[in-house]
Design a protein around this motif. Structure first.
Motif, PDB file in Angstrom:
ATOM      1  N   CYS A 138       0.844  -1.202   0.000  1.00 53.52           N
ATOM      2  CA  CYS A 138       0.000   0.000   0.000  1.00 53.52           C
ATOM      3  C   CYS A 138       0.878   1.250   0.000  1.00 53.52           C
ATOM      4  O   CYS A 138       1.755   1.408   0.840  1.00 53.52           O
ATOM      5  CB  CYS A 138      -0.887  -0.014   1.245  1.00 53.52           C
ATOM      6  N   ASP A 139       0.624   2.141  -0.999  1.00 45.74           N
ATOM      7  CA  ASP A 139       1.398   3.383  -1.020  1.00 45.74           C
ATOM      8  C   ASP A 139       0.513   4.605  -0.776  1.00 45.74           C
ATOM      9  O   ASP A 139       0.898   5.732  -1.029  1.00 45.74           O
ATOM     10  CB  ASP A 139       2.142   3.520  -2.353  1.00 45.74           C
ATOM     11  N   GLU A 140      -0.711   4.366  -0.272  1.00 46.15           N
ATOM     12  CA  GLU A 140      -1.601   5.488   0.035  1.00 46.15           C
ATOM     13  C   GLU A 140      -1.221   6.086   1.390  1.00 46.15           C
ATOM     14  O   GLU A 140      -0.568   5.443   2.201  1.00 46.15           O
ATOM     15  CB  GLU A 140      -3.057   5.020   0.055  1.00 46.15           C
ATOM     16  N   ASN A 141      -1.676   7.309   1.611  1.00 49.18           N
ATOM     17  CA  ASN A 141      -1.416   7.983   2.886  1.00 49.18           C
ATOM     18  C   ASN A 141      -2.618   7.821   3.796  1.00 49.18           C
ATOM     19  O   ASN A 141      -3.758   7.980   3.348  1.00 49.18           O
ATOM     20  CB  ASN A 141      -1.196   9.483   2.641  1.00 49.18           C
ATOM     21  N   ALA A 142      -2.354   7.539   5.071  1.00 48.52           N
ATOM     22  CA  ALA A 142      -3.447   7.476   6.046  1.00 48.52           C
ATOM     23  C   ALA A 142      -3.631   8.874   6.637  1.00 48.52           C
ATOM     24  O   ALA A 142      -2.661   9.536   7.020  1.00 48.52           O
ATOM     25  CB  ALA A 142      -3.113   6.482   7.144  1.00 48.52           C
ATOM     26  N   MET A 143      -4.901   9.332   6.654  1.00 46.81           N
ATOM     27  CA  MET A 143      -5.197  10.662   7.198  1.00 46.81           C
ATOM     28  C   MET A 143      -6.416  10.553   8.095  1.00 46.81           C
ATOM     29  O   MET A 143      -7.319   9.757   7.834  1.00 46.81           O
ATOM     30  CB  MET A 143      -5.451  11.653   6.065  1.00 46.81           C
ATOM     31  N   ILE A 144      -6.449  11.378   9.139  1.00 43.70           N
ATOM     32  CA  ILE A 144      -7.541  11.240  10.093  1.00 43.70           C
ATOM     33  C   ILE A 144      -8.148  12.586  10.450  1.00 43.70           C
ATOM     34  O   ILE A 144      -7.453  13.604  10.490  1.00 43.70           O
ATOM     35  CB  ILE A 144      -7.051  10.470  11.352  1.00 43.70           C
ATOM     36  N   TYR A 145      -9.475  12.563  10.664  1.00 39.75           N
ATOM     37  CA  TYR A 145     -10.208  13.754  11.104  1.00 39.75           C
ATOM     38  C   TYR A 145     -10.756  13.444  12.487  1.00 39.75           C
ATOM     39  O   TYR A 145     -11.450  12.443  12.676  1.00 39.75           O
ATOM     40  CB  TYR A 145     -11.370  14.035  10.145  1.00 39.75           C
ATOM     41  N   ASN A 146     -10.407  14.281  13.456  1.00 43.19           N
ATOM     42  CA  ASN A 146     -10.901  14.090  14.822  1.00 43.19           C
ATOM     43  C   ASN A 146     -11.951  15.146  15.122  1.00 43.19           C
ATOM     44  O   ASN A 146     -11.685  16.341  14.992  1.00 43.19           O
ATOM     45  CB  ASN A 146      -9.756  14.282  15.841  1.00 43.19           C
ATOM     46  N   PHE A 147     -13.139  14.736  15.531  1.00 40.26           N
ATOM     47  CA  PHE A 147     -14.135  15.715  15.974  1.00 40.26           C
ATOM     48  C   PHE A 147     -13.691  16.182  17.360  1.00 40.26           C
ATOM     49  O   PHE A 147     -13.325  15.382  18.188  1.00 40.26           O
ATOM     50  CB  PHE A 147     -15.528  15.088  16.078  1.00 40.26           C
ATOM     51  N   GLY A 148     -13.757  17.413  17.593  1.00 37.29           N
ATOM     52  CA  GLY A 148     -13.399  17.771  18.951  1.00 37.29           C
ATOM     53  C   GLY A 148     -12.852  19.124  19.004  1.00 37.29           C
ATOM     54  O   GLY A 148     -12.975  19.970  19.677  1.00 37.29           O
TER      55      GLY A 148
END
Ligand SMILES: CC(C)(COP(=O)(O)OP(=O)(O)OC[C@H]1O[C@@H](n2cnc3c(N)ncnc32)[C@H](O)[C@@H]1OP(=O)(O)O)[C@@H](O)C(=O)NCCC(=O)NCCS
Length: 152
Positions: free
Chosen positions: A142-152
Motif C-alpha cells: 500500500c502506497d496510500e497515505n493514512a489521514m484522520i479527522y478528529n471531531f473535537g
C-alpha cells in the motif's frame, strides 16, 4: 443546481464509470460492482441535470472509527467545491452516529488537509482498518497515505 443525495441502485453504473477513469490512471483504487451494490447505502452523490458528477462513501469500521472511501468528482467539475461538500456531508453523518474519528487512505493529501484531516502513521491504525485491503490490487504494498479527522 447541484443536488446532493444518497445514492440509489440505479447510480451504480455511473459511479463505476466515475471511479474507473481515475482507477485506470492509478489515482484511486477500483471497486467491484458487487462491492458497490453491497455498499450503496454508504454513498452520497452529487447530481447536476440528472448527471452524476461526484460520489463518496462513509464506511463504519468500529465503535469509534469510520472511513471515507471512493471519493471522486468528474474532471470537468473539479475545483467547484463538490468534493468539499461531499466530505462535509459524510463527516456530518459520522458525527450524527457519534463516531469521533474518520480516516481515509488517499493520494490526495493536500485536499484532505484542506478538509481538516491530518496525516497519521499507517502502522498506528488499528488492525480492523486493513480487513478489506486483501482485496486491493496493491496488497500488500500500500502506497496510500493514512489521514484522520478528529471531531473535537
Ligand atoms: C480530490 C477530489 C475529490 C477533490 O474534489 P474537488 O471537487 O475538485 O475539490 P473542491 O473543489 O471541493 O476543493 C475543496 C478545497 O480543496 C482544495 N483542493 C482541491 N483539490 C486539491 C488538490 N489536489 N490539492 C490541494 N488542494 C486541493 C481546493 O482548493 C479547495 O480549497 P478551498 O475550499 O480552501 O478553496 C477530486 O480532485 C477528484 O475526484 N480527484 C480524482 C480522484 C481522487 O483522487 N479521489 C480521492 C480518492 S481518496
Amino acid at each position: 443546481m447541484i443536488l446532493y443525495r444518497h445514492a440509489k441502485l440505479s447510480d451504480v453504473e455511473e459511479i463505476i464509470k466515475l471511479i474507473n477513469q481515475y482507477a485506470e490512471k492509478g489515482l484511486m483504487l477500483p471497486r467491484t460492482r458487487s462491492a458497490l451494490y453491497e455498499g450503496i447505502r454508504e454513498f452520497v452523490v452529487a447530481v447536476e441535470d440528472e448527471q452524476l458528477i461526484g460520489a463518496g462513501s462513509l464506511h463504519i469500521i468500529w465503535e469509534d472509527l469510520a472511513e471515507i472511501r471512493t471519493l471522486a468528482v468528474e474532471q470537468n467539475h473539479q475545483g467547484k467545491g463538490i468534493g468539499r461538500k461531499i466530505v462535509e456531508i459524510l463527516l456530518h453523518e459520522a458525527m450524527q452516529l457519534h463516531c469521533p474519528k474518520v480516516f481515509t487512505l488517499t493520494y490526495q493529501v493536500d485536499f484532505f488537509i484542506h478538509m481538516g484531516f491530518e496525516l497519521v502513521d499507517k502502522e498506528k491504525m488499528p488492525q480492523k482498518v486493513w480487513k478489506d485491503c486483501i482485496h486491493c490490487v496493491k496488497f500488500p504494498n500500500c502506497d496510500e497515505n493514512a489521514m484522520i479527522y478528529n471531531f473535537g
